[in-house]
Design a protein around this motif. Sequence first.
Motif, PDB file in Angstrom:
ATOM      1  N   LYS A 117       0.949   3.787   2.292  1.00 14.20           N
ATOM      2  CA  LYS A 117       0.653   4.407   3.171  1.00 14.20           C
ATOM      3  C   LYS A 117       2.056   4.741   3.908  1.00 14.20           C
ATOM      4  CE  LYS A 117      -3.748   2.020   4.975  1.00 14.20           C
ATOM      5  NZ  LYS A 117      -4.240   2.715   4.296  1.00 14.20           N
ATOM      6  N   THR A 118       2.247   5.648   4.899  1.00 15.12           N
ATOM      7  CA  THR A 118       3.762   5.706   5.385  1.00 15.12           C
ATOM      8  C   THR A 118       3.755   4.191   5.833  1.00 15.12           C
ATOM      9  OG1 THR A 118       3.033   6.903   7.657  1.00 15.12           O
ATOM     10  CG2 THR A 118       3.448   8.543   5.911  1.00 15.12           C
TER      11      THR A 118
ATOM     12  N   SER B 272       2.172   3.627   9.488  1.00 11.83           N
ATOM     13  CA  SER B 272       1.161   3.355   9.201  1.00 11.83           C
ATOM     14  C   SER B 272       1.431   2.245   8.797  1.00 11.83           C
ATOM     15  CB  SER B 272       0.392   3.950   8.652  1.00 11.83           C
ATOM     16  OG  SER B 272       0.711   3.505   7.211  1.00 11.83           O
ATOM     17  N   LYS B 273       2.116   1.417   8.563  1.00  8.93           N
ATOM     18  CA  LYS B 273       2.571   0.080   7.741  1.00  8.93           C
ATOM     19  C   LYS B 273       2.799  -1.035   9.228  1.00  8.93           C
ATOM     20  CE  LYS B 273       3.856   0.938   3.299  1.00  8.93           C
ATOM     21  NZ  LYS B 273       4.653   0.764   2.212  1.00  8.93           N
TER      22      LYS B 273
ATOM     23  N   SER C 276       0.744  -0.731   0.050  1.00 10.15           N
ATOM     24  CA  SER C 276       0.150  -0.049   0.102  1.00 10.15           C
ATOM     25  C   SER C 276       1.127   1.400   0.079  1.00 10.15           C
ATOM     26  CB  SER C 276      -1.553  -0.038   1.225  1.00 10.15           C
ATOM     27  OG  SER C 276       0.011   0.283   2.372  1.00 10.15           O
TER      28      SER C 276
END
Length: 96
Positions: free
Chosen positions: A61-62, A65-66, A59
């Motif tokens: 995401k940062t 957050s992952k 994904s």
Amino acid sequence: MILDKQKTKIIFAVPALLLLTAFFGNLFAEGWNWSPLDFLVAAVLLFVMAFLVNLVIRSGKTNASKFIICFAILLVLALVWIELAVGIFGSPFAGS
């Protein structure tokens, strides 16, 4: 740098190696007594977890957050595995 294809292979190799270890443990370790259904449930849990982790890693995401999402996935896997093994929550699916 690791390519996406290599990451995917590594992510899906880990559950396969864990199942292979469990298979040989079942063959050679006394007291390890898994049935084919136990292997099936373990395979489903491990490969679904690997699939979800792979989705999160791919994904946009940062990294923070992952990490948090992957940690939550692994925590849920651990809680389900423990519940199936020893029944810490007392559900109808609890083991021994």
